[in-house]
Scaffold this motif. Structure first.
Motif, short mmCIF file in Angstrom:
data_model
loop_
_atom_site.label_atom_id
_atom_site.label_comp_id
_atom_site.label_asym_id
_atom_site.label_seq_id
_atom_site.Cartn_x
_atom_site.Cartn_y
_atom_site.Cartn_z
N TYR A 1 9.37 -9.79 -1.71
CA TYR A 1 10.78 -8.85 -1.55
C TYR A 1 11.06 -8.08 -2.59
O TYR A 1 10.73 -6.91 -2.32
N GLU A 2 11.47 -8.58 -3.79
CA GLU A 2 11.61 -7.78 -4.72
C GLU A 2 10.45 -6.98 -5.37
O GLU A 2 10.75 -5.89 -5.97
N LEU A 3 9.52 -7.73 -5.61
CA LEU A 3 8.38 -7.08 -6.17
C LEU A 3 7.14 -7.07 -5.26
O LEU A 3 6.40 -8.05 -5.17
N PRO A 4 7.15 -6.04 -4.40
CA PRO A 4 6.02 -5.97 -3.35
C PRO A 4 4.86 -5.42 -4.04
O PRO A 4 4.61 -5.00 -4.97
N LEU A 5 3.62 -5.78 -3.19
CA LEU A 5 2.40 -5.53 -3.58
C LEU A 5 2.05 -3.90 -4.09
O LEU A 5 1.53 -3.51 -5.16
N ALA A 6 2.70 -3.19 -3.23
CA ALA A 6 2.73 -1.61 -3.24
C ALA A 6 3.71 -0.84 -2.76
O ALA A 6 4.34 -1.42 -1.80
N GLU A 7 3.92 0.49 -3.22
CA GLU A 7 5.19 1.05 -2.87
C GLU A 7 4.84 2.69 -3.07
O GLU A 7 3.88 3.21 -3.58
N HIS A 8 5.55 3.57 -2.38
CA HIS A 8 5.63 4.94 -2.65
C HIS A 8 4.40 5.57 -1.94
O HIS A 8 3.65 6.49 -2.78
N GLY A 9 4.10 5.29 -0.96
CA GLY A 9 2.73 5.93 -0.18
C GLY A 9 3.08 6.90 0.75
O GLY A 9 4.35 7.19 1.06
#
Ligand code: ADP
Ligand code: MG
Ligand code: ZN
Length: 476
Positions: free
Chosen positions: A95-103
């Motif tokens: 939830y708050e800290l997902p594996l990856a972001e901004h792709g």
């Protein structure tokens, strides 16, 4: 009022690991119900989950392939809700800290390229499956799917039409297949899509209230559901009514979306970090080795097909839109080094048969060597290119080699000028008017003569030879 649609997709993909995400149970599809379960995936008290390293590796591959930023540390969280297919009463997700972001993923619609943002990719476990009896008022539950690893890929609300949404969905599926981390089987639910859609008056920058269309497992359903939803929301807005934020289902039988439930908010799920799982820390050198091991992806392949084979961009896109198609193309060009000719064949006959085979789940099997033989028969003038289409279909249906088919069906082109000349002579004698026309300078009549000859030989005459013979007999 003119409206613009705003669409964001949440796509779930089952990862192709042999075992589940937090236990050692097998993930094989179609096993007898509740035979691939253990105390961990059934949520027995006292059991402890352990993350499957391969599932993490696959999720990272997808994150790298879509240019996401990988979080050095991510956290598994419990998403709490009650449903009979969820034995623990919570789903382990992020939830708050997902594996990856901004792709992001670039798509092409109507010849123009567009970048669709990817908000985040996180890992989670799948739920079980409910089977509702048609005969009795009971339901059954199969927990074999419980704990199968999933990635959820959440897009930015960057799409504006159902076509864009479908292209994005197809593009993601294609990458999953290129990476070999998901089997891509939509009917078995290996990839599912939730589509969020709202309308806003053209020119306005704020978004309207969205509806979420749940769990669609075909491109066609996504397109139809979004098209329906645009009409439904437009009618409501035009009537001065409000859109209710809710979860809807696509009812394929009725061709409409139907309301399922009011949309729950994130706080309804009481997310909190799962105390049974340590935070996921990604080792830099491991990540680098995964990056180095990524296969060629569709975007790179489109470039290479244009450079290496001199193909137009359009051809390169069609040929790379499915991994197996591009592979087939390259195997055939290895045998028959005329890329544009092979590409033309792919765009037409091959693609049509390939799609049919895909739909029936019997992969098209045509040996590149045999296809090369077929092309060569046309090049040598042994058969006409018209006849070659039929031969190809016969090859697909029977697996025979082209020479055998040509012989059996008597498709050899008549390239024996003596035999053709006799027929040509008869045609000339039967058509004195056309002969006179020709001699008077109407060279177009040649088409008529050749056509007659083709007709009389049932298409087997070599057209070039026929032309030469008439030119000679008519004294030109
Ligand atoms: P929720 O909390 O309702 O699940 P999210 O913010 O997580 O909403 O977004 C879920 C998906 O909906 C994302 O793909 C996002 O791009 C999309 N989305 C968000 N707001 C809108 C909107 N107003 N219209 C259409 N899609 C939207
Ligand atoms: Mg959401
Ligand atoms: Zn298990």
């Amino acid at each position: 009022m003119e409206y613009e649609a705003v669409i964001g997709l949440e796509i779930h993909a089952e990862l192709l690991t042999a075992s589940k995400i937090f236990c050692g149970c097998a993930t094989t599809f179609g096993a007898p119900p509740n035979t691939q379960v253990c105390e961990v995936c059934l949520g027995m008290p006292g059991s402890l989950p352990v993350l499957n390293r391969r599932a993490l590796e696959y999720a990272l591959k997808m994150a790298l392939a879509t240019d996401c930023r990988i979080n050095g540390e991510s956290v598994f969280a419990r998403k709490n809700y009650f449903y009979p297919d969820l034995p623990k009463g919570y789903q382990i997700s992020q939830y708050e800290l997902p594996l990856a972001e901004h792709g992001h993923l670039d798509i092409r619609v109507n010849g123009a390229s567009k970048r669709i943002g990817i908000t985040r990719i996180h890992m989670e476990e799948d739920a079980g499956k409910l089977i509702h009896s048609e005969h009795r008022p009971v339901s059954f539950v199969d927990f074999n799917r419980t704990g199968v690893p999933l990635i959820e890929i959440v897009s930015e609300p960057d799409m504006r039409t159902p076509e864009e949404a479908v292209e994005y969905f197809k593009g993601l599926r294609n990458i999953l297949l290129y990476l070999e981390i998901c089997d891509g089987n939509m009917e078995e639910g290996s990839i599912r899509c939730d589509a969020n859609i709202s309308l806003r008056p053209v020119g306005r920058s704020e978004f309207g209230t969205k509806a979420e269309l749940k769990n669609m497992n075909s491109f066609r359903f996504v397109r139809q559901a979004l098209e329906y939803e645009i009409k439904r929301q437009r009618a409501l807005l035009d009537a001065g009514k409000e859109i209710v934020q809710e979860t809807r289902l696509w009812d394929a039988a009725q061709n409409q979306t139907i309301s399922m439930r009011g949309k729950e908010e994130a706080h309804d799920y009481r997310y909190f970090p799962d105390p049974d799982l340590v935070p996921v820390k990604i080792d830099e050198s491991w990540l680098e080795s995964i990056r180095a091991g990524l296969p060629e992806l569709p975007s790179a392949k489109i470039q290479r097909f244009q450079e290496q084979y001199g193909l137009p961009e359009y051809d390169a896109e069609v040929l790379t839109a499915e991994k197996t198609l591009g592979n087939d193309f390259e195997r055939i060009v290895d045998e028959y080094p005329h890329p544009k000719k092979v590409s033309n064949f792919f765009m037409g006959d091959y693609l049509r048969e390939w799609k049919k085979a895909e739909a029936e789940k019997v992969p098209l099997k045509v040996d590149p060597k045999r296809l090369s033989m077929l092309f060569t028969l046309v090049d040598k003038g042994a058969i006409s290119s018209t006849a070659s289409k039929g031969v190809f279909l016969e090859m697909v249906a029977t697996g025979k080699d082209p020479e055998t088919i040509v012989k059996e069906k008597g498709l050899m082109q008549i390239s024996d000028s003596g035999a053709l000349e006799a027929v040509a002579q008869e045609i000339i004698e039967a058509h004195p008017k056309e002969v006179a026309d020709f001699k008077a300078g109407k060279t177009k009549v040649m088409g008529f003569f050749v056509g007659q000859l083709m007709r009389q030989t049932k298409g087997q005459a070599n057209p070039q030879l026929a032309n030469e013979i008439f030119q000679r007999l008519l004294g030109k």
